[in-house]
Every structure is written in structure tokens, then in C-alpha cells.
Design a protein around this motif. Sequence first.
Motif, PDB file in Angstrom:
ATOM      1  N   THR A  43     -51.068 104.592  67.267  1.00 31.99           N
ATOM      2  CA  THR A  43     -51.804 104.472  68.528  1.00 31.99           C
ATOM      3  C   THR A  43     -53.154 103.814  68.299  1.00 31.99           C
ATOM      4  OG1 THR A  43     -50.699 106.442  69.382  1.00 31.99           O
ATOM      5  CG2 THR A  43     -52.731 105.772  70.476  1.00 31.99           C
ATOM      6  N   LEU A  44     -53.854 104.234  67.272  1.00 30.99           N
ATOM      7  CA  LEU A  44     -55.182 103.698  66.981  1.00 30.99           C
ATOM      8  C   LEU A  44     -55.128 102.211  66.648  1.00 30.99           C
ATOM      9  CD1 LEU A  44     -58.173 104.413  66.587  1.00 30.99           C
ATOM     10  CD2 LEU A  44     -57.636 104.940  64.225  1.00 30.99           C
ATOM     11  N   SER A  45     -54.105 101.787  65.947  1.00 31.62           N
ATOM     12  CA  SER A  45     -53.990 100.378  65.556  1.00 31.62           C
ATOM     13  C   SER A  45     -53.373  99.519  66.655  1.00 31.62           C
ATOM     14  CB  SER A  45     -53.153 100.266  64.283  1.00 31.62           C
ATOM     15  OG  SER A  45     -51.829 100.679  64.544  1.00 31.62           O
ATOM     16  N   THR A  46     -53.041 100.097  67.772  1.00 29.12           N
ATOM     17  CA  THR A  46     -52.435  99.453  68.949  1.00 29.12           C
ATOM     18  C   THR A  46     -51.046  98.889  68.678  1.00 29.12           C
ATOM     19  OG1 THR A  46     -53.373  97.230  68.637  1.00 29.12           O
ATOM     20  CG2 THR A  46     -54.730  98.830  69.847  1.00 29.12           C
ATOM     21  N   VAL A  47     -50.366  99.374  67.638  1.00 25.82           N
ATOM     22  CA  VAL A  47     -49.001  98.923  67.364  1.00 25.82           C
ATOM     23  C   VAL A  47     -48.049  99.524  68.400  1.00 25.82           C
ATOM     24  CG1 VAL A  47     -47.103  99.007  65.721  1.00 25.82           C
ATOM     25  CG2 VAL A  47     -49.414  98.550  64.929  1.00 25.82           C
ATOM     26  N   GLY A  48     -48.095 100.846  68.572  1.00 24.89           N
ATOM     27  CA  GLY A  48     -47.314 101.524  69.599  1.00 24.89           C
ATOM     28  C   GLY A  48     -45.814 101.355  69.482  1.00 24.89           C
ATOM     29  N   TYR A  49     -45.200 101.889  68.451  1.00 30.41           N
ATOM     30  CA  TYR A  49     -43.755 101.787  68.277  1.00 30.41           C
ATOM     31  C   TYR A  49     -42.981 102.465  69.406  1.00 30.41           C
ATOM     32  CZ  TYR A  49     -44.379 100.080  63.520  1.00 30.41           C
ATOM     33  OH  TYR A  49     -44.726  99.348  62.428  1.00 30.41           O
ATOM     34  N   GLY A  50     -43.493 103.544  69.951  1.00 29.04           N
ATOM     35  CA  GLY A  50     -42.806 104.253  71.026  1.00 29.04           C
ATOM     36  C   GLY A  50     -41.762 105.236  70.545  1.00 29.04           C
ATOM     37  N   GLU A  51     -41.674 105.464  69.222  1.00 29.25           N
ATOM     38  CA  GLU A  51     -40.712 106.420  68.689  1.00 29.25           C
ATOM     39  C   GLU A  51     -41.105 107.848  69.042  1.00 29.25           C
ATOM     40  OE1 GLU A  51     -40.595 105.718  64.525  1.00 29.25           O
ATOM     41  OE2 GLU A  51     -39.528 103.831  64.717  1.00 29.25           O
ATOM     42  N   ILE A  52     -42.394 108.126  68.983  1.00 34.30           N
ATOM     43  CA  ILE A  52     -42.911 109.457  69.281  1.00 34.30           C
ATOM     44  C   ILE A  52     -43.871 109.292  70.448  1.00 34.30           C
ATOM     45  CG2 ILE A  52     -44.169 111.436  68.374  1.00 34.30           C
ATOM     46  CD1 ILE A  52     -43.526 110.411  65.559  1.00 34.30           C
ATOM     47  N   VAL A  53     -43.704 110.108  71.462  1.00 36.87           N
ATOM     48  CA  VAL A  53     -44.609 110.052  72.613  1.00 36.87           C
ATOM     49  C   VAL A  53     -45.000 111.475  73.002  1.00 36.87           C
ATOM     50  CG1 VAL A  53     -43.760 107.858  73.515  1.00 36.87           C
ATOM     51  CG2 VAL A  53     -42.689 109.986  74.244  1.00 36.87           C
ATOM     52  N   PRO A  54     -46.216 111.665  73.493  1.00 32.44           N
ATOM     53  CA  PRO A  54     -46.607 113.002  73.935  1.00 32.44           C
ATOM     54  C   PRO A  54     -45.845 113.372  75.209  1.00 32.44           C
ATOM     55  CG  PRO A  54     -48.388 111.430  74.300  1.00 32.44           C
ATOM     56  CD  PRO A  54     -47.307 110.709  73.587  1.00 32.44           C
ATOM     57  N   VAL A  55     -45.460 114.641  75.308  1.00 30.04           N
ATOM     58  CA  VAL A  55     -44.714 115.091  76.488  1.00 30.04           C
ATOM     59  C   VAL A  55     -45.507 116.086  77.326  1.00 30.04           C
ATOM     60  CG1 VAL A  55     -42.428 114.630  75.537  1.00 30.04           C
ATOM     61  CG2 VAL A  55     -43.506 116.831  75.099  1.00 30.04           C
ATOM     62  N   THR A  56     -46.518 116.700  76.750  1.00 28.39           N
ATOM     63  CA  THR A  56     -47.313 117.669  77.514  1.00 28.39           C
ATOM     64  C   THR A  56     -48.412 116.934  78.272  1.00 28.39           C
ATOM     65  OG1 THR A  56     -48.888 118.056  75.719  1.00 28.39           O
ATOM     66  CG2 THR A  56     -46.915 119.449  75.748  1.00 28.39           C
ATOM     67  N   THR A  57     -48.882 117.560  79.336  1.00 27.70           N
ATOM     68  CA  THR A  57     -49.966 116.979  80.131  1.00 27.70           C
ATOM     69  C   THR A  57     -51.232 116.848  79.295  1.00 27.70           C
ATOM     70  OG1 THR A  57     -49.026 117.938  82.126  1.00 27.70           O
ATOM     71  CG2 THR A  57     -51.319 117.248  82.234  1.00 27.70           C
ATOM     72  N   VAL A  58     -51.551 117.890  78.548  1.00 35.33           N
ATOM     73  CA  VAL A  58     -52.744 117.853  77.696  1.00 35.33           C
ATOM     74  C   VAL A  58     -52.602 116.760  76.637  1.00 35.33           C
ATOM     75  CG1 VAL A  58     -54.134 119.173  76.043  1.00 35.33           C
ATOM     76  CG2 VAL A  58     -53.261 120.286  78.087  1.00 35.33           C
ATOM     77  N   GLY A  59     -51.410 116.600  76.100  1.00 35.09           N
ATOM     78  CA  GLY A  59     -51.163 115.564  75.097  1.00 35.09           C
ATOM     79  C   GLY A  59     -51.338 114.164  75.668  1.00 35.09           C
ATOM     80  N   LYS A  60     -50.864 113.953  76.896  1.00 34.18           N
ATOM     81  CA  LYS A  60     -51.002 112.635  77.530  1.00 34.18           C
ATOM     82  C   LYS A  60     -52.462 112.324  77.851  1.00 34.18           C
ATOM     83  CE  LYS A  60     -46.379 112.672  79.501  1.00 34.18           C
ATOM     84  NZ  LYS A  60     -45.557 112.732  80.712  1.00 34.18           N
ATOM     85  N   ILE A  61     -53.194 113.304  78.377  1.00 36.50           N
ATOM     86  CA  ILE A  61     -54.617 113.098  78.677  1.00 36.50           C
ATOM     87  C   ILE A  61     -55.394 112.897  77.368  1.00 36.50           C
ATOM     88  CG2 ILE A  61     -56.701 114.192  79.603  1.00 36.50           C
ATOM     89  CD1 ILE A  61     -54.838 115.524  81.700  1.00 36.50           C
ATOM     90  N   GLY A  62     -55.078 113.718  76.373  1.00 36.19           N
ATOM     91  CA  GLY A  62     -55.740 113.586  75.072  1.00 36.19           C
ATOM     92  C   GLY A  62     -55.474 112.225  74.437  1.00 36.19           C
TER      93      GLY A  62
END
Length: 128
Positions: A43-62
Amino acid sequence: MSSFLKIVTLFLTLALVITGGTLFFHHVEGWNYLDAYFFTVVTLSTVGYGEIVPVTTVGKIGTTVFIFVGLGVFAVTIQQFGAFTLRKREEHTEWLIAHLGHRHQRDEPHAANADDQPEPPKHDTPNA
């Protein structure tokens, strides 16, 4: 603050952001440390593979907060590292020029490709 100290401070800040992101995703999303670290770096390097994604609301906001903060720190770190490298290169070039200038002053032969001086204009005198 010296350039070297700035670079060290920025790298430590970057390490702190990565560690904070890893711990955040480990606790909020329940991922193991390796997955949390992987998601943080991707995420930090802006690669964004999309293999792992946050599912909780707090995780998405964080994640959105982490992107803005982390990407800013990452960009400044890269920029400062580039500026530091450029300054070192300029210092080295100035040092080389200074030392080559001293050689030239010791009456060493001139370079074969030195610019030629223009010839003075010729004045024709009229024949009487």
C-alpha cells in the motif's frame, strides 16, 4: 540540521510508519504479521496487488489515513535521498574542478581541444 541527519530521521520515520501500519493491520484485521507487513509495504509503495484487502470499517478508514500519511513520508524520504545524493555529486564535481584548476596553473600543457584564439583583423594598406 545536516543532510545526513535529515536522511536518517526520514528513514527512521518511514520505518516507524511501516511498523505502525503492520501493527495496526495485525490487530484490526487479525492478519498475521507477515500479511500485515506485506499489505503495509504494498500500500505504501502504491503497488496495490489487491490480494489482501481490509474488510472491517476501521481497517478501511485506517487504510485511507495510512495512505495519506505514509505516502507523504515515503515521497519526502525519496526526495530528500535524491537531494542528498545530488549534493554529494556536486561537492565531488567542485572538488575535481578545484584540483584540475591547480594543475592548469602549474604550466602544464594545454588540452589539444582548447579553443583557438581569433586572429586579429588584417588591415589592408592601399598601394600608392
